[in-house]
Design a protein around this motif. Structure first.
Motif, short mmCIF file in Angstrom:
data_model
loop_
_atom_site.label_atom_id
_atom_site.label_comp_id
_atom_site.label_asym_id
_atom_site.label_seq_id
_atom_site.Cartn_x
_atom_site.Cartn_y
_atom_site.Cartn_z
N TYR A 133 0.47 41.96 88.30
CA TYR A 133 0.85 42.42 89.91
C TYR A 133 0.11 43.83 89.62
O TYR A 133 0.88 44.81 90.04
CB TYR A 133 2.05 42.40 90.26
CG TYR A 133 2.62 40.87 89.80
CD1 TYR A 133 2.19 39.77 90.45
CD2 TYR A 133 3.41 40.68 88.51
CE1 TYR A 133 2.67 38.38 89.94
CE2 TYR A 133 3.70 39.46 88.10
CZ TYR A 133 3.44 38.39 88.83
OH TYR A 133 3.75 37.08 88.44
N ASP A 164 -4.06 48.22 92.94
CA ASP A 164 -5.47 48.46 93.09
C ASP A 164 -5.72 50.07 93.85
O ASP A 164 -5.36 49.84 95.23
CB ASP A 164 -6.13 47.26 93.92
CG ASP A 164 -7.54 47.62 94.19
OD1 ASP A 164 -8.16 48.32 93.67
OD2 ASP A 164 -7.77 46.81 94.79
N LEU A 177 -5.82 47.22 88.27
CA LEU A 177 -6.56 46.46 88.45
C LEU A 177 -7.74 46.15 87.55
O LEU A 177 -8.05 45.32 87.00
CB LEU A 177 -7.19 46.20 89.76
CG LEU A 177 -7.92 45.09 90.48
CD1 LEU A 177 -7.19 43.76 89.96
CD2 LEU A 177 -8.55 44.94 91.92
N GLU A 222 -8.74 37.75 90.40
CA GLU A 222 -7.85 38.08 91.57
C GLU A 222 -7.58 36.38 92.02
O GLU A 222 -8.44 35.70 92.36
CB GLU A 222 -8.24 38.93 92.68
CG GLU A 222 -7.15 39.07 93.75
CD GLU A 222 -7.68 40.13 94.59
OE1 GLU A 222 -7.63 40.35 95.67
OE2 GLU A 222 -8.40 41.32 94.12
N ARG A 258 -3.95 38.13 97.51
CA ARG A 258 -3.89 39.71 97.74
C ARG A 258 -2.90 39.66 99.26
O ARG A 258 -3.58 39.32 100.23
CB ARG A 258 -4.97 40.40 97.90
CG ARG A 258 -4.61 41.81 98.29
CD ARG A 258 -6.01 42.59 98.28
NE ARG A 258 -6.58 42.79 97.12
CZ ARG A 258 -6.99 43.97 96.40
NH1 ARG A 258 -6.50 44.99 97.03
NH2 ARG A 258 -7.63 43.80 95.24
N LYS A 292 -2.93 45.54 100.71
CA LYS A 292 -4.20 46.31 100.25
C LYS A 292 -4.09 46.76 98.77
O LYS A 292 -5.06 46.54 98.07
CB LYS A 292 -4.20 47.54 101.18
CG LYS A 292 -5.46 48.11 100.89
CD LYS A 292 -5.52 49.40 101.87
CE LYS A 292 -6.85 50.16 101.68
NZ LYS A 292 -7.16 51.35 102.34
N ARG A 323 -2.03 45.51 96.20
CA ARG A 323 -1.04 44.90 94.87
C ARG A 323 -1.92 43.52 95.10
O ARG A 323 -0.93 42.57 95.58
CB ARG A 323 0.26 44.85 95.39
CG ARG A 323 0.91 46.07 95.22
CD ARG A 323 1.01 46.84 93.91
NE ARG A 323 1.55 46.03 92.76
CZ ARG A 323 2.71 45.92 92.62
NH1 ARG A 323 3.79 46.52 93.20
NH2 ARG A 323 3.16 45.21 91.55
N PRO A 324 -2.81 43.24 94.50
CA PRO A 324 -3.32 41.93 94.13
C PRO A 324 -2.56 41.18 93.05
O PRO A 324 -1.78 41.87 92.30
CB PRO A 324 -4.73 42.10 93.52
CG PRO A 324 -4.52 43.51 92.87
CD PRO A 324 -3.61 44.19 93.62
#
Length: 161
Positions: free
Chosen positions: A115, A118, A133, A143, A146, A149, A151-152
């Motif tokens: 987690y 990004d 990331l 990935e 998502r 914005k 936290r992928p």
């Protein structure tokens, strides 16, 4: 004062224990086993750490709208990192992530999930303890979701040696 216990406790429990009590909690987890993460060593000195366990060991993840489960697949979660200041930007996080994929496979796990943050802005280490990331990508993660914005949710197959 976290000692990588934040994801393992309810908000009120964590606030009540933050500091020495969370340190004792982590020490207890280590003694009880299985290991709650991996250490990175260089010439016999610990230079980094990542917290790693089956997702169900981290109850806060299932309560998070942003990091809620993507599907029903059983995953192991990498939740936190600490890299000694003099070893940051030397690939320690990437090395920990690559080793984590082998370690999880050796324990019967099939998927590793992270987690990361990004961001293209420089951030203090205290704000990117989830990892960045770019490090996850360098370690072979991709990935899968998502919902925020920055936290992928990323995954990698656990790979036996």
């Amino acid at each position: 004062g976290c000692w990588c216990t934040w994801w393992r406790m309810s908000p009120s429990e964590w606030l009540a224990k933050k500091g020495e009590a969370t340190k004792r909690t982590m020490r207890s987890l280590v003694k009880k086993g299985p290991p709650p993460g991996l250490l990175a060593y260089v010439r016999g000195e610990a230079v980094g750490w990542c917290a790693l366990a089956p997702r169900e060991d981290y109850p806060r993840l299932s309560r998070s709208k942003i990091l809620a489960p993507v599907d029903d697949a059983p995953v192991w979660s990498v939740t936190c990192f600490f890299v000694r200041r003099d070893w940051r930007r030397h690939g320690v996080t990437v090395a920990l992530l690559k080793e984590a994929a082998h370690w999880v496979a050796s324990r019967g796990g099939r998927l590793l999930e992270g987690y990361p943050t990004d961001t293209d802005k420089e951030q203090p280490a205290a704000f990117v303890y989830h990892g960045l990331l770019g490090a996850f990508r360098k370690a072979g993660f991709r990935e899968v979701a998502r919902r925020s914005k920055s936290r992928p949710i990323v995954r990698k197959k656990a790979v036996a040696r």
